[in-house]
Motif scaffolding. Structure first.
Motif, PDB file in Angstrom:
ATOM      1  N   ASP A  80     -68.101  34.775 -55.825  1.00 48.72           N
ATOM      2  CA  ASP A  80     -68.847  35.779 -55.124  1.00 48.72           C
ATOM      3  C   ASP A  80     -69.205  35.456 -53.847  1.00 48.72           C
ATOM      4  O   ASP A  80     -70.487  35.308 -53.427  1.00 48.72           O
ATOM      5  CB  ASP A  80     -69.835  36.671 -55.969  1.00 48.72           C
ATOM      6  CG  ASP A  80     -70.531  37.692 -55.391  1.00 48.72           C
ATOM      7  OD1 ASP A  80     -70.153  38.399 -54.358  1.00 48.72           O
ATOM      8  OD2 ASP A  80     -71.625  38.135 -55.820  1.00 48.72           O
ATOM      9  N   VAL A  82     -70.435  35.170 -49.925  1.00 45.89           N
ATOM     10  CA  VAL A  82     -71.426  35.972 -49.141  1.00 45.89           C
ATOM     11  C   VAL A  82     -71.556  35.192 -47.833  1.00 45.89           C
ATOM     12  O   VAL A  82     -71.484  33.992 -47.848  1.00 45.89           O
ATOM     13  CB  VAL A  82     -72.790  36.409 -49.584  1.00 45.89           C
ATOM     14  CG1 VAL A  82     -72.687  37.340 -50.907  1.00 45.89           C
ATOM     15  CG2 VAL A  82     -73.415  35.317 -49.994  1.00 45.89           C
ATOM     16  N   ARG A  92     -72.772  33.367 -53.847  1.00 45.97           N
ATOM     17  CA  ARG A  92     -73.970  34.209 -53.633  1.00 45.97           C
ATOM     18  C   ARG A  92     -75.127  33.598 -54.543  1.00 45.97           C
ATOM     19  O   ARG A  92     -76.087  33.294 -53.976  1.00 45.97           O
ATOM     20  CB  ARG A  92     -73.692  35.514 -53.958  1.00 45.97           C
ATOM     21  CG  ARG A  92     -75.203  36.344 -54.269  1.00 45.97           C
ATOM     22  CD  ARG A  92     -74.851  37.795 -54.773  1.00 45.97           C
ATOM     23  NE  ARG A  92     -73.982  38.730 -54.081  1.00 45.97           N
ATOM     24  CZ  ARG A  92     -74.162  39.454 -53.286  1.00 45.97           C
ATOM     25  NH1 ARG A  92     -75.381  39.563 -52.873  1.00 45.97           N
ATOM     26  NH2 ARG A  92     -73.298  39.956 -52.750  1.00 45.97           N
ATOM     27  N   PRO A 120     -71.473  40.555 -48.136  1.00 46.72           N
ATOM     28  CA  PRO A 120     -70.295  40.204 -49.008  1.00 46.72           C
ATOM     29  C   PRO A 120     -69.033  40.047 -48.447  1.00 46.72           C
ATOM     30  O   PRO A 120     -68.838  40.737 -47.620  1.00 46.72           O
ATOM     31  CB  PRO A 120     -70.084  41.455 -49.971  1.00 46.72           C
ATOM     32  CG  PRO A 120     -71.631  42.072 -50.031  1.00 46.72           C
ATOM     33  CD  PRO A 120     -72.192  41.908 -48.701  1.00 46.72           C
ATOM     34  N   ALA A 122     -65.808  40.325 -48.938  1.00 42.95           N
ATOM     35  CA  ALA A 122     -64.703  40.894 -49.636  1.00 42.95           C
ATOM     36  C   ALA A 122     -63.266  40.425 -49.431  1.00 42.95           C
ATOM     37  O   ALA A 122     -62.570  40.335 -50.442  1.00 42.95           O
ATOM     38  CB  ALA A 122     -64.668  42.577 -49.569  1.00 42.95           C
ATOM     39  N   ARG A 125     -62.990  37.036 -50.939  1.00 36.70           N
ATOM     40  CA  ARG A 125     -63.024  37.060 -52.586  1.00 36.70           C
ATOM     41  C   ARG A 125     -61.611  37.622 -52.962  1.00 36.70           C
ATOM     42  O   ARG A 125     -61.122  37.123 -53.964  1.00 36.70           O
ATOM     43  CB  ARG A 125     -64.199  38.048 -52.758  1.00 36.70           C
ATOM     44  CG  ARG A 125     -64.251  38.574 -54.543  1.00 36.70           C
ATOM     45  CD  ARG A 125     -65.389  39.075 -54.993  1.00 36.70           C
ATOM     46  NE  ARG A 125     -65.453  40.709 -54.394  1.00 36.70           N
ATOM     47  CZ  ARG A 125     -66.291  41.042 -53.536  1.00 36.70           C
ATOM     48  NH1 ARG A 125     -67.100  40.364 -52.760  1.00 36.70           N
ATOM     49  NH2 ARG A 125     -66.089  42.181 -52.933  1.00 36.70           N
TER      50      ARG A 125
END
Length: 459
Positions: A80, A82, A92, A120, A122, A125
């Motif tokens: 995750d 960030v 995170r 975030p 994304a 990820r």
């Protein structure tokens, strides 16, 4: 399309489709990767993929995880990610913990944070998920190939191959077993496939009085590689003829064969129906001591010590046999040279052997018992200090006029004071106090105080 898209603020964003197509993160997208996202298939969670790849002996392949996927705090792949206002990206949970501790700087750049918002990432990820998904798919396909090959080898060894033929014999059998051993030790998941194909019963049946050491070596190596052994398999392996073969290979085999034989016996000893008399063999005990003394193979030393310790625990009559082969002076002589993880089991064995009269006498008669035990006080761990103190108590109580002065000259008094002043358990301090009283009986106060100085014994 370019791999990077320019932002108005001057930064760049990595385009995921172009990155995967061009293979800049570990290879181009393969057809199977595209199929992995079909609606009819359930996606595998990222954590599960990472855990399975970590558990694999080969890590799922030789391909290194791209550095951009690694969290700078934990040095582990992110799930995750960030991004901070400084542009640095973290997992995170890790950066949240950092901020919760009151830090207001970026862990990587140490810049002061003007905004503690976590944005975030994304795109990253998705890149991480796509990269691990591709690697996981290749890993599962390769594992399936290995499983099939392992099953074929077991069937060939059993004579169940298609077209049906006689079981492999001679050099063909040894070659098949060697390949099966390589698969089992290189890919841990293959061990389950071996068991499902009937490999455990096959390997057990191969061990016997007429088995060559070449076949026995490979069979034992596979059995200790992690193949699940049920109670019936262990009971079959405890048959005298099979144990006799294992003991022969322990005494005559190569170093890795000896280590595997010791590990197999240790596995059998964990079975509820194990018979202690199985290990009451001078040949077995001599073989184990030879392995322990061979300092060229550290894995063999620790394996031998653990087995000997287990034998002392389950078979009290065997302790006298262990003493009779000269184990006490040999172990005492080895103490200063043993690796840290080996010292405690060696002291456990000596402590168990001191429970029999001949063991106590052997400890007292060994000239290195006192200096080596004194040296271990307050050295490795509290458990080692306790065992060493127990040894010293035993020999000094047996012959206080002879052993107590020798212990004091070896620096025992100063070490006992260290134990008493340390944070050790109260019962250990009490034992040290009693031994200190015993040691001072042959000295005047002034002379004994001089012996308590640390100038010579602090090493």
């Amino acid at each position: 399309m370019p791999q990077y898209q320019e932002l108005p603020c001057g930064g760049q964003v990595l385009d995921i489709d172009t990155a995967l197509k061009d293979g800049i993160l570990g290879g181009a997208l393969e057809p199977m990767d595209a199929a992995a996202g079909d609606a009819g298939k359930q996606p595998v969670e990222l954590r599960k993929m990472m855990d399975e790849l970590d558990a694999a002996v080969d890590g799922g392949g030789d391909e290194a995880v791209p550095a951009v996927f690694i969290c700078p705090i934990s040095l582990e792949p992110m799930m995750d990610p960030v991004t901070l206002c400084t542009g640095q990206t973290y997992e995170r949970a890790n950066i949240s913990r950092w901020l919760a501790l009151g830090h207001r700087t970026c862990p990587t750049t140490m810049q002061e944070l003007w905004d503690d918002a976590l944005t975030p990432n994304a795109t990253l990820r998705q890149l991480i998920a796509a990269w691990f998904s591709r690697r996981y798919t290749r890993f599962k396909k390769r594992s399936a190939d290995f499983h099939g090959r392992a099953a074929d080898l077991v069937h060939s060894l059993r004579g169940m191959a298609v077209p049906r033929r006689q079981p492999l014999k001679g050099q063909a059998r040894v070659a098949a077993l060697r390949e099966l051993r390589t698969l089992a030790t290189t890919h841990q998941s293959v061990t389950k496939a071996i068991a499902e194909a009937g490999g455990v019963a096959l390997l057990t049946s191969l061990l016997g009085p007429f088995t060559s050491h070449a076949v026995g070596t490979e069979a034992v190596a596979i059995l200790v590689s992690g193949v699940p052994l049920d109670a019936d398999a262990k009971a079959a392996l405890m048959q005298p003829a099979k144990v006799s073969l294992v003991v022969d290979m322990l005494n005559e085999g190569a170093a890795d064969t000896k280590i595997n034989c010791v590990r197999l016996i240790r596995i059998l000893m964990d079975e509820r129906g194990f018979r202690p008399e199985t290990v009451a063999s001078l040949s077995l005990l001599v073989g184990v001591m030879r392995l322990i003394r061979d300092k060229r193979h550290p894995d063999g030393v620790i394996a031998g010590l653990e087995l000997l310790n287990s034998i002392c625990a389950v078979n009290r009559p065997a302790r006298s046999m262990i003493v009779s082969i000269g184990a006490v002076p040999q172990l005492v002589e080895l103490l200063p040279e043993l690796a840290t993880e080996c010292v405690e089991p060696a002291l456990d064995i000596l402590d168990a052997l001191s429970a029999v009269p001949e063991g106590r006498m052997a400890l007292k008669d060994c000239p290195r018992t006192i200096p080596n035990a004194v040296r271990l006080l307050m050295r490795v761990s509290e458990a080692c200090t306790r065992r060493a103190l127990s040894m010293l108590w035993t020999v000094c109580r047996m012959s206080p006029e002879e052993c107590a002065p020798a212990a004091v000259e070896a620096g025992l008094a100063a070490k006992l004071l260290l134990v008493i002043q340390s944070g050790c358990a109260p019962e250990l301090k009490q034992k040290a106090s009693e031994l200190l009283k015993l040691c001072r009986l042959n000295y005047t106060d002034t002379l004994f105080i001089s012996k308590c100085k640390l100038t010579r014994t602090i090493q």
